[in-house]
Design a protein around this motif. Sequence first.
Motif, PDB file in Angstrom:
ATOM      1  N   PHE A 289       0.863  -1.233  -0.089  1.00 43.82           N
ATOM      2  CA  PHE A 289      -0.041   0.044  -0.147  1.00 43.82           C
ATOM      3  C   PHE A 289       0.969   1.109   0.147  1.00 43.82           C
ATOM      4  O   PHE A 289       1.848   1.380   0.808  1.00 43.82           O
ATOM      5  N   HIS A 290       0.663   2.244  -0.892  1.00 45.54           N
ATOM      6  CA  HIS A 290       1.403   3.291  -0.976  1.00 45.54           C
ATOM      7  C   HIS A 290       0.623   4.564  -1.272  1.00 45.54           C
ATOM      8  O   HIS A 290      -0.006   4.548  -2.247  1.00 45.54           O
ATOM      9  N   VAL A 291       0.756   5.452  -0.260  1.00 48.21           N
ATOM     10  CA  VAL A 291      -0.384   6.688  -0.370  1.00 48.21           C
ATOM     11  C   VAL A 291       0.152   7.822   0.259  1.00 48.21           C
ATOM     12  O   VAL A 291       1.161   7.642   1.120  1.00 48.21           O
ATOM     13  N   ARG A 292      -0.129   8.872  -0.122  1.00 46.19           N
ATOM     14  CA  ARG A 292      -0.004  10.249   0.419  1.00 46.19           C
ATOM     15  C   ARG A 292      -1.120  10.715   1.377  1.00 46.19           C
ATOM     16  O   ARG A 292      -2.134  10.997   0.775  1.00 46.19           O
ATOM     17  N   LEU A 293      -0.617  10.903   2.509  1.00 45.82           N
ATOM     18  CA  LEU A 293      -1.599  11.259   3.657  1.00 45.82           C
ATOM     19  C   LEU A 293      -1.172  12.715   4.234  1.00 45.82           C
ATOM     20  O   LEU A 293      -0.387  12.937   4.403  1.00 45.82           O
ATOM     21  N   THR A 294      -2.445  13.324   4.479  1.00 43.34           N
ATOM     22  CA  THR A 294      -2.409  14.687   5.112  1.00 43.34           C
ATOM     23  C   THR A 294      -3.177  14.796   6.404  1.00 43.34           C
ATOM     24  O   THR A 294      -4.130  14.672   6.384  1.00 43.34           O
ATOM     25  N   ALA A 295      -2.246  14.823   7.601  1.00 40.13           N
ATOM     26  CA  ALA A 295      -3.138  14.516   8.799  1.00 40.13           C
ATOM     27  C   ALA A 295      -4.218  15.789   9.064  1.00 40.13           C
ATOM     28  O   ALA A 295      -4.018  16.878   8.586  1.00 40.13           O
ATOM     29  N   PRO A 296      -5.193  15.231   9.557  1.00 38.13           N
ATOM     30  CA  PRO A 296      -5.581  14.013  10.052  1.00 38.13           C
ATOM     31  C   PRO A 296      -6.161  13.222   8.961  1.00 38.13           C
ATOM     32  O   PRO A 296      -7.301  13.580   8.385  1.00 38.13           O
ATOM     33  N   PRO A 306     -17.834  -2.823   8.989  1.00 37.04           N
ATOM     34  CA  PRO A 306     -17.504  -1.670   9.804  1.00 37.04           C
ATOM     35  C   PRO A 306     -16.927  -2.021  11.246  1.00 37.04           C
ATOM     36  O   PRO A 306     -16.408  -1.352  11.811  1.00 37.04           O
ATOM     37  N   GLU A 307     -16.960  -3.226  11.538  1.00 37.05           N
ATOM     38  CA  GLU A 307     -16.682  -3.760  12.784  1.00 37.05           C
ATOM     39  C   GLU A 307     -15.276  -4.644  12.502  1.00 37.05           C
ATOM     40  O   GLU A 307     -14.852  -5.248  13.641  1.00 37.05           O
ATOM     41  N   HIS A 308     -14.757  -4.941  11.600  1.00 39.54           N
ATOM     42  CA  HIS A 308     -13.456  -5.551  11.363  1.00 39.54           C
ATOM     43  C   HIS A 308     -12.642  -4.951  10.353  1.00 39.54           C
ATOM     44  O   HIS A 308     -12.988  -5.020   9.058  1.00 39.54           O
ATOM     45  N   TYR A 309     -11.649  -4.420  10.797  1.00 37.91           N
ATOM     46  CA  TYR A 309     -10.523  -3.666   9.698  1.00 37.91           C
ATOM     47  C   TYR A 309      -9.176  -3.353  10.593  1.00 37.91           C
ATOM     48  O   TYR A 309      -9.220  -3.235  11.862  1.00 37.91           O
ATOM     49  N   LEU A 310      -8.387  -3.065   9.932  1.00 34.49           N
ATOM     50  CA  LEU A 310      -6.875  -2.324  10.233  1.00 34.49           C
ATOM     51  C   LEU A 310      -6.978  -1.061   9.852  1.00 34.49           C
ATOM     52  O   LEU A 310      -7.473  -0.737   8.612  1.00 34.49           O
ATOM     53  N   ALA A 311      -6.405  -0.093  10.492  1.00 34.20           N
ATOM     54  CA  ALA A 311      -6.479   1.400  10.291  1.00 34.20           C
ATOM     55  C   ALA A 311      -4.958   2.178  10.899  1.00 34.20           C
ATOM     56  O   ALA A 311      -4.616   1.788  11.943  1.00 34.20           O
ATOM     57  N   LEU A 312      -4.393   2.534   9.759  1.00 35.50           N
ATOM     58  CA  LEU A 312      -3.170   3.389  10.272  1.00 35.50           C
ATOM     59  C   LEU A 312      -3.766   4.912  10.300  1.00 35.50           C
ATOM     60  O   LEU A 312      -4.062   5.553   9.095  1.00 35.50           O
ATOM     61  N   GLU A 313      -3.544   5.687  11.410  1.00 30.16           N
ATOM     62  CA  GLU A 313      -4.166   6.953  11.667  1.00 30.16           C
ATOM     63  C   GLU A 313      -2.948   7.897  11.723  1.00 30.16           C
ATOM     64  O   GLU A 313      -2.129   7.652  12.684  1.00 30.16           O
ATOM     65  N   LEU A 314      -2.956   8.855  10.811  1.00 34.49           N
ATOM     66  CA  LEU A 314      -2.313   9.971  11.234  1.00 34.49           C
ATOM     67  C   LEU A 314      -3.018  11.178  11.873  1.00 34.49           C
ATOM     68  O   LEU A 314      -3.857  11.837  11.148  1.00 34.49           O
ATOM     69  N   THR A 315      -2.978  11.375  13.170  1.00 35.69           N
ATOM     70  CA  THR A 315      -3.462  12.540  14.013  1.00 35.69           C
ATOM     71  C   THR A 315      -2.454  13.610  13.875  1.00 35.69           C
ATOM     72  O   THR A 315      -1.501  13.645  13.413  1.00 35.69           O
ATOM     73  N   LEU A 316      -2.904  14.966  14.582  1.00 37.06           N
ATOM     74  CA  LEU A 316      -2.113  15.925  14.544  1.00 37.06           C
ATOM     75  C   LEU A 316      -0.846  15.778  15.561  1.00 37.06           C
ATOM     76  O   LEU A 316       0.004  16.337  15.497  1.00 37.06           O
ATOM     77  N   ARG A 317      -1.003  14.839  16.578  1.00 41.04           N
ATOM     78  CA  ARG A 317       0.003  14.556  17.398  1.00 41.04           C
ATOM     79  C   ARG A 317       0.732  13.242  17.223  1.00 41.04           C
ATOM     80  O   ARG A 317       1.783  12.782  18.048  1.00 41.04           O
ATOM     81  N   GLU A 318      -0.011  12.102  16.599  1.00 37.57           N
ATOM     82  CA  GLU A 318       0.532  10.929  16.641  1.00 37.57           C
ATOM     83  C   GLU A 318       0.418  10.056  15.491  1.00 37.57           C
ATOM     84  O   GLU A 318      -0.805  10.478  14.565  1.00 37.57           O
ATOM     85  N   ALA A 319       1.037   9.082  15.304  1.00 34.23           N
ATOM     86  CA  ALA A 319       0.641   7.873  14.044  1.00 34.23           C
ATOM     87  C   ALA A 319       0.067   6.827  15.087  1.00 34.23           C
ATOM     88  O   ALA A 319       0.850   6.466  16.205  1.00 34.23           O
ATOM     89  N   ARG A 320      -1.043   6.229  14.561  1.00 39.85           N
ATOM     90  CA  ARG A 320      -1.404   5.103  15.320  1.00 39.85           C
ATOM     91  C   ARG A 320      -1.961   4.019  14.436  1.00 39.85           C
ATOM     92  O   ARG A 320      -2.738   4.166  13.437  1.00 39.85           O
ATOM     93  N   THR A 341      -0.727  20.354   9.400  1.00 38.99           N
ATOM     94  CA  THR A 341      -1.933  20.120   8.566  1.00 38.99           C
ATOM     95  C   THR A 341      -1.812  20.418   7.133  1.00 38.99           C
ATOM     96  O   THR A 341      -2.869  19.978   6.196  1.00 38.99           O
ATOM     97  N   GLN A 342      -0.781  20.879   6.791  1.00 40.31           N
ATOM     98  CA  GLN A 342      -0.721  21.405   5.346  1.00 40.31           C
ATOM     99  C   GLN A 342       0.374  20.537   4.666  1.00 40.31           C
ATOM    100  O   GLN A 342       0.434  20.790   3.318  1.00 40.31           O
TER     101      GLN A 342
END
Length: 610
Positions: A289-296, A306-320, A341-342
């Motif tokens: 998987f290769h993607v460009r993300l801008t937090a959040p 909706p009840e079963h998945y993996l997620a990589l989250e970029l918030t303003l203060r952490e990667a989770r 954020t920019q």
Amino acid sequence: MKSSKPTIAEILDRFTQEVLYGEVVGSTSDCGVIRLGVDAEAKISVEAGGLRFAPLDTPGWGRQGIAYGPFTWQAGLAFGVFMLNGHNNSQSFPRGSGPASNMLLGAHFSSKQLLENLAVGWFDHPASERPLETGQAFVMQGHPTANGRLCVAKVQGLHHLLLDMPNVPIYFLIVLRAKGVAFYAGSLEGNRHLPALPRLRPLAIDPYDLGAKQVYAGIYQSILGENGHRVDTRVYGVRVATVPGWQGHGTALVVDPQPQLGRKATLGGVWQLDGPGMLLRPDEPGGLFHVRLTAPASLIWRYRDPEHYLALELTLREARLSLQLGGKQHVLVAERHNFNTQEPHWVQVLDNGHALNITLDGSPLFGERPLLESRLGQETGVGLRGQAADLEVHPREIKLPPTLELGQPWQIKGQQTVFAPYLNQAAEDLLITWEPTMGSGTLMPAEGGLTIEAAGLERTIYTIPWDHPQLADLESEILPPEQHKKRQSQCRAGVCFWQDAQHHLVVTLWLDKTEHAVVSMLRFAGYEDPHSKVWTHVPGKLYLGVPVKLRVVCDGMQFQVYLDDEPVLYRALHDIYPGADRLEIQRVGLALSGYAEDTGSIFRTWIARK
């Protein structure tokens, strides 16, 4: 204005004609194309059906390598190399790095440590002095504790991929695209990172162009050896050809430069709203998987519902990284980051269904080691939430196109058990079966098996006759000694393939408080160079007091080493000593290496197959 050089359409070089050291650059390849490159120390040759890079006396880029070209940049042009790096953890040492460092005979010392030892890919020059900056290539990098790290050199810098690469043959494939490059690799059956040929694993995407209209396919070496121990690199075949089916989106399952809800992706279907974000459902699980993300923002995969998945989250203060399972969210790991954020960030995920390697702008996220996670491993859904762009998803494996095949690695195993004594009850007749063959150590019963009580640092070997001189497959479960409170515990136990006292191969464990390795030692014509030991670091597989299964297969010309069924080391005998003849295996048995004392390893099982 300088005119472009005439370009080449394709290459096939199997190195069938021998070429002397120093004469390879400028020689004619199997397909009639002149081999380009640089050989500053006359250390490149062609011998025994393969290209050979001998270790440089003065390490550095721009001193050793071969290249082909030039080629006109075009989508679908693929460069395949089937090879065995001399040592994936080759590196130099900072000058004065330790009190005994300068005593390492043959080790390389420099004011600036040289970690990257191999580069294979596309470059803007046939003899580049800066291949990591002027190419798009696979790069092998030395590491302080692991057996090297596989990386890729991208336009924007070095990108980390896989840690702990065993010293076994690898097929590298680097494919030009309309914009950028795709990277793939394959290896042996049982490799923890890579599928067995002819399957390949998609490993990386570089979305940017090198900026050159003409490029060269090159293999460059900067350094060979670690701790003063060296062995040559071998290249078995080189292929450059256009794959028509890869001139568009190549092997991708999903491609979308500007994902948008309700709109059809460039490849992969229509984006639909489902639970945590907008989703697509490819036909098979994604592996790259290769993607460009801008937090959040979030990348979602292994999506079932909706009840079963993996997620990589970029918030303003952490990667989770979180796992949604049965309606409950489980945060698997988090790492502090201050995201603007920019500012977009490149995220890459490698997922083989059992382990995750995640990078953020090319650097490991959540630590160097892979994250072990097999739950929802067969789910196929892919999703996004927040601001995202330039998404690509590739499968976990692809099949190597037949036009790019360069043969299969040697991986034979014995099919018939010849000798499998029950070592747990070491009766006197069983001890008599093993004949003392070298050294003054004594084979003794021990709790749960047999042990060799050796005298000092002397190599000790006990063997049985062997009637199949062209193949032996030896397997032993070895219990290293427990950690001792007052003295150092060491394991140097393994197996031996014996022709006579002047010709034999010993493969042993090499375990103490600082080393975790499998080591091979070859004696040929009475000569054994202590700096030609060939090894692989296995820090996650060897522990004091924990049994491990060592298996070694040898046909007299080459050998393959397995640790708990994982291939960790391969070599041909003539890789170690050029010109070495076949080892006629007359006896096989148990061994202590003689390099440092073994403090009580126990052979718990022993099986010999033909």
